[in-house]
Write an enzyme that holds these catalytic residues in place. Structure first.
Site, PDB file in Angstrom:
ATOM      1  N   ALA A   1      -5.334  -6.390   9.456  1.00  0.00           N
ATOM      2  CA  ALA A   1      -5.937  -5.893  10.523  1.00  0.00           C
ATOM      3  C   ALA A   1      -6.996  -6.558  11.371  1.00  0.00           C
ATOM      4  CB  ALA A   1      -6.533  -4.395  10.367  1.00  0.00           C
TER       5      ALA A   1
ATOM      6  N   ARG B   1       0.854  -1.200  -0.137  1.00  0.00           N
ATOM      7  CA  ARG B   1       0.022   0.022   0.045  1.00  0.00           C
ATOM      8  C   ARG B   1       0.984   1.337   0.082  1.00  0.00           C
ATOM      9  NH1 ARG B   1      -4.760  -1.795   4.213  1.00  0.00           N
ATOM     10  NH2 ARG B   1      -6.089  -2.911   2.505  1.00  0.00           N
TER      11      ARG B   1
HETATM   12  P1  FAD Z   1     -12.287   0.268  16.278  1.00  0.00           P
HETATM   13  O1  FAD Z   1     -13.004  -0.795  15.580  1.00  0.00           O
HETATM   14  O2  FAD Z   1     -11.787   1.403  15.599  1.00  0.00           O
HETATM   15  O3  FAD Z   1     -12.519   0.340  17.693  1.00  0.00           O
HETATM   16  C1  FAD Z   1     -12.152   1.066  18.741  1.00  0.00           C
HETATM   17  C2  FAD Z   1     -13.517   1.637  19.408  1.00  0.00           C
HETATM   18  O4  FAD Z   1     -12.964   2.406  20.620  1.00  0.00           O
HETATM   19  C3  FAD Z   1     -14.182   2.762  18.705  1.00  0.00           C
HETATM   20  O5  FAD Z   1     -15.692   2.130  18.959  1.00  0.00           O
HETATM   21  C4  FAD Z   1     -14.053   4.117  19.414  1.00  0.00           C
HETATM   22  O6  FAD Z   1     -15.196   4.958  19.549  1.00  0.00           O
HETATM   23  C5  FAD Z   1     -13.861   3.591  20.855  1.00  0.00           C
HETATM   24  N1  FAD Z   1     -12.822   4.654  21.737  1.00  0.00           N
HETATM   25  C6  FAD Z   1     -11.862   5.167  21.432  1.00  0.00           C
HETATM   26  N2  FAD Z   1     -11.525   5.832  22.446  1.00  0.00           N
HETATM   27  C7  FAD Z   1     -12.354   5.673  23.582  1.00  0.00           C
HETATM   28  C8  FAD Z   1     -12.437   6.192  24.708  1.00  0.00           C
HETATM   29  N3  FAD Z   1     -11.742   7.028  25.478  1.00  0.00           N
HETATM   30  N4  FAD Z   1     -13.542   5.689  25.536  1.00  0.00           N
HETATM   31  C9  FAD Z   1     -14.249   4.557  25.179  1.00  0.00           C
HETATM   32  N5  FAD Z   1     -14.032   4.331  23.832  1.00  0.00           N
HETATM   33  C10 FAD Z   1     -13.175   4.591  22.941  1.00  0.00           C
HETATM   34  N6  FAD Z   1      -8.623  -4.162   7.721  1.00  0.00           N
HETATM   35  C11 FAD Z   1      -8.653  -5.174   7.280  1.00  0.00           C
HETATM   36  O7  FAD Z   1      -7.826  -6.200   7.891  1.00  0.00           O
HETATM   37  N7  FAD Z   1      -9.316  -5.633   6.256  1.00  0.00           N
HETATM   38  C12 FAD Z   1     -10.347  -4.785   5.696  1.00  0.00           C
HETATM   39  O8  FAD Z   1     -11.137  -4.943   4.625  1.00  0.00           O
HETATM   40  C13 FAD Z   1     -10.250  -3.211   6.309  1.00  0.00           C
HETATM   41  N8  FAD Z   1     -11.066  -2.358   5.537  1.00  0.00           N
HETATM   42  C14 FAD Z   1     -11.052  -0.999   6.327  1.00  0.00           C
HETATM   43  C15 FAD Z   1     -12.091  -0.395   5.758  1.00  0.00           C
HETATM   44  C16 FAD Z   1     -12.100   1.069   6.450  1.00  0.00           C
HETATM   45  C17 FAD Z   1     -13.167   1.973   5.797  1.00  0.00           C
HETATM   46  C18 FAD Z   1     -11.382   1.221   7.567  1.00  0.00           C
HETATM   47  C19 FAD Z   1     -11.638   2.532   8.376  1.00  0.00           C
HETATM   48  C20 FAD Z   1     -10.596   0.133   8.138  1.00  0.00           C
HETATM   49  C21 FAD Z   1     -10.500  -0.943   7.428  1.00  0.00           C
HETATM   50  N9  FAD Z   1      -9.588  -1.921   7.830  1.00  0.00           N
HETATM   51  C22 FAD Z   1      -9.449  -3.067   7.288  1.00  0.00           C
HETATM   52  C23 FAD Z   1      -8.883  -1.597   9.106  1.00  0.00           C
HETATM   53  C24 FAD Z   1      -9.568  -2.325  10.418  1.00  0.00           C
HETATM   54  O9  FAD Z   1     -11.026  -2.133  10.024  1.00  0.00           O
HETATM   55  C25 FAD Z   1      -9.219  -1.525  11.627  1.00  0.00           C
HETATM   56  O10 FAD Z   1      -7.781  -1.603  11.890  1.00  0.00           O
HETATM   57  C26 FAD Z   1      -9.955  -2.577  12.909  1.00  0.00           C
HETATM   58  O11 FAD Z   1     -11.124  -2.303  12.621  1.00  0.00           O
HETATM   59  C27 FAD Z   1      -9.598  -1.487  14.114  1.00  0.00           C
HETATM   60  O12 FAD Z   1     -10.208  -2.410  15.002  1.00  0.00           O
HETATM   61  P2  FAD Z   1     -10.089  -1.931  16.640  1.00  0.00           P
HETATM   62  O13 FAD Z   1     -11.181  -2.660  17.514  1.00  0.00           O
HETATM   63  O14 FAD Z   1      -8.864  -1.866  17.085  1.00  0.00           O
HETATM   64  O15 FAD Z   1     -10.605  -0.409  16.655  1.00  0.00           O
END
Ligand code: FAD
Length: 595
Positions: free
Chosen positions: A575, A422
């Site tokens: 991810a 990427r």
């Molecule tokens: P998130 O799913 O972002 O969850 C974190 C949560 O914590 C959020 O709900 C947030 O509001 C909450 N939060 C933050 N701060 C606080 C706080 N202080 N107090 C309480 N809550 C809080 N990856 C792949 O592998 N394949 C894909 O096809 C892919 N497509 C993608 C498409 C898009 C449009 C995007 C944006 C990302 C994509 N990714 C993909 C990347 C992947 O989706 C993310 O890296 C992954 O979903 C992150 O998961 P997470 O649980 O770490 O964070």
């Protein structure tokens, strides 16, 4: 004048006055032409949201959403809350729901159109600000075995896993809706799959997944973390399946994934992950999920993290964790200050849009750093070449799979291996005029116009939204997008030769079909900020490390808020494996620790 006469005159006068004030009051109250009116406005997914609004003479009495294509799970709160508040406050000056701004605005706009039809005063409704009573927040103390910050993919995987291991769990989520980036993601999940890949004749191995991840990240990922990721990616798919989640049988190469090992859930976008976890959580008395509740800080006592302070709409919570706190707050792609502070690799990112949800602000990194955690790899910020030129979103992206499409610049020439990493593709795009490119593909990608892409949009949708253009010849396509027709034809002809040879001058190795089957399609794209590879340093047990490499007791982290896995560049599809694998591990280890 006798008394009788005076009395009757007074009566007549009073009656006349009564009639006069009465009709004046009635006039004043008649704000609308009573009835039900329908109207529509462009919603969050650039599709029409239509609704009906009922009016009495003086009030908006009912709002019903008739049809919409807003994102499930994300817009639900706006669809429920905004109509309710418009009616309650008789105003269109209400605040949009955070994280569902476009859906909120579409509802307000459509109701505004209905107000005009009913003869109401739109301006005064729009400018009527809501006086909400200031609430003094009540302190509340809560306790559970495990506390999870963030209800995205990693946080909910951790929650379910902790509960399966016997823990009671409290989850705090700062946004009105759960799901974070996970619910809006493309949902491609990399795993070496003994079942599906074998059936499709795709050769793969854990070693290959390991070396592509390690080398694809410039050997900056920690080997033990990558090994844990690739070994547990498939067992975590089986775990999700055991919870009821369904994946398709197809396996494909996602953008920047380098190999056909991406799995796709049956439900659209990331809704399959979130609904699977929520189905598990539903009805469990010992799991509580608080939305609109933001974790503010970690509580550390005698060197150990023992809980968090969080703020909800009505309360300030002190939540004690008997076993452990898990940070799962996602990355910081939506935090421009943090991006600017840590970016050392790209030209300025200040103006660049992001694919991420609004809440991706890096809160967890800051909270962890405040109590001594080590942050690593923060300069590694992932851009994608696939952003919508206006919004930065991945919606409207016409690609189906890496093998069947090429990129051309505004001159109609190819400029990069479209199957590359990427960062390589985005760096090459940034060097093109206006950093603008067109994806070119043909009907091999869309056997019919109702075939859906990775973001659940059909070619019919994409054409309607103006995200794709269609033509029966390459000349016509070139004309429509304003590139040189000869260049475009040569770019496609050279690509088609490369399909036969299996290689080309850009070093591309991923091919499937030639681009030779009309109709042809093109879609414009620009670079966008997508993922932050750096974050809180953890070990393979998801224990958070301090600046000297020591474990901080009681504190765990999982998902995009962590660093040290993807190095300089994350492979597409890694991810979702990361957040599921390490989310599960975090839930289990936080529950079973012996503190
Ligand atoms: P998130 O799913 O972002 O969850 C974190 C949560 O914590 C959020 O709900 C947030 O509001 C909450 N939060 C933050 N701060 C606080 C706080 N202080 N107090 C309480 N809550 C809080 N990856 C792949 O592998 N394949 C894909 O096809 C892919 N497509 C993608 C498409 C898009 C449009 C995007 C944006 C990302 C994509 N990714 C993909 C990347 C992947 O989706 C993310 O890296 C992954 O979903 C992150 O998961 P997470 O649980 O770490 O964070």
């Amino acid at each position: 004048m006798n008394i009788k006469k005076i009395f009757s005159l007074v009566l007549i006068f009073s009656f006349a006055f009564f009639i006069c004030t009465c009709s004046k009051n009635d006039e004043a109250k008649k704000i609308y032409k009573a009835g039900t009116y329908t109207a529509s406005a462009l919603g969050g997914n650039e599709t029409e949201l239509s609704l009906s609004v009922s009016f009495s003479d003086s009030e908006i009495t009912d709002i019903r959403i008739i049809e919409h294509s807003e994102s499930p799970g994300i817009s639900d709160i706006a669809l429920e809350r905004i109509p309710k508040e418009i009616i309650e406050y008789q105003s269109l000056g209400i605040d949009a729901v955070s994280g569902a701004t476009l859906s909120s605005k579409a509802i307000i706009k459509a109701v505004g159109k209905a107000v005009v039809q009913a003869g109401g005063d739109l301006e005064s409704l729009l400018s009527k600000k809501i006086e909400r009573e200031a609430i003094e927040k009540t302190p509340v103390e809560l306790e559970s075995d495990v506390v999870v910050i963030g209800a995205g993919g990693a946080g909910l995987a951790a929650t379910v896993s902790a509960h399966q291991n016997g823990a009671s769990v409290i989850v705090v989520e700062k946004m009105p809706n759960i799901g974070g980036n996970t619910i809006i993601c493309g949902a491609s999940y990399n795993a070496v799959d003994p079942k599906r890949q074998k059936a499709l004749g795709i050769e793969d191995s854990i070693e290959k997944h390991y070396s592509q991840t390690y080398e694809g990240g410039d050997k900056l990922g920690k080997p033990e973390m990558i090994q844990t990721l690739v070994e547990n990616a498939y067992p975590s798919i089986e775990w999700l399946e055991s919870l009821g989640m369904e994946f398709k049988d197809t396996v494909f190469t996602v953008l920047g994934g380098l190999w056909p090992r991406a799995h796709k859930p049956k439900l659209p976008l990331g809704t399959g992950f979130i609904s699977t976890y929520m189905n598990y959580i539903k009805g469990k008395k010992d799991i509580q999920v608080f939305v609109e509740t933001k974790a503010l800080e970690l509580i550390k006592e005698d060197g150990r993290v023992v809980g968090i302070i969080a703020e909800g709409p009505q309360n300030i919570f002190t939540i004690k964790a008997k076993k452990g706190v898990i940070i799962a707050t996602g990355g910081f792609s939506a935090n421009i200050e943090m991006r600017d502070k840590y970016n050392k690799i790209w030209p300025s990112l200040t103006e660049m849009k992001t694919t991420n949800h609004k809440g991706a602000k890096g809160d967890g990194l800051l909270m962890a750093e405040n109590i001594g955690a080590n942050l690593i790899g923060l300069e590694h910020i992932q851009l994608l070449p696939m952003g919508d030129p206006k919004t930065g979103s991945l919606l409207g992206n016409i690609e189906q799979n890496v093998e069947n499409r090429i990129f051309v610049n505004t001159d109609g020439n190819r400029f990069v291996d479209e199957g590359a990493r990427r960062d390589v593709m985005t760096m090459a795009l940034l060097k093109q005029k206006d950093a603008l490119m067109y994806i070119i593909l043909d009907s091999h990608s869309y056997p019919n116009k109702e075939t859906k892409n990775n973001f659940n949009e059909s070619m019919t949708d994409l054409l309607k939204k103006g995200k794709a253009v269609e033509a029966n010849t390459l000349e016509e396509l070139a004309k429509k997008i304003g590139v040189d027709a000869n260049n475009l034809k040569k770019a496609v002809a050279d690509f088609n030769k490369a399909v036969d040879m299996g290689k080309d001058k850009f070093g591309r190795t991923l091919y499937q079909d030639k681009i030779n089957k009309a109709p042809y399609y093109a879609g414009a794209r620009k670079p966008t900020v997508h993922h932050t590879m750096g974050g809180i340093e953890i070990n393979s047990k998801t224990e958070v490390l301090d600046k000297n490499g020591n474990i901080i007791p009681g504190l765990y982290a999982a998902g995009e808020c962590t660093g040290g896995i993807h190095g300089a560049n994350r492979l597409g599809g890694n991810a979702l494996a990361d957040i599921t694998v390490f989310g599960r591990i975090a839930g289990k280890n936080a529950t079973n620790n012996n503190f």
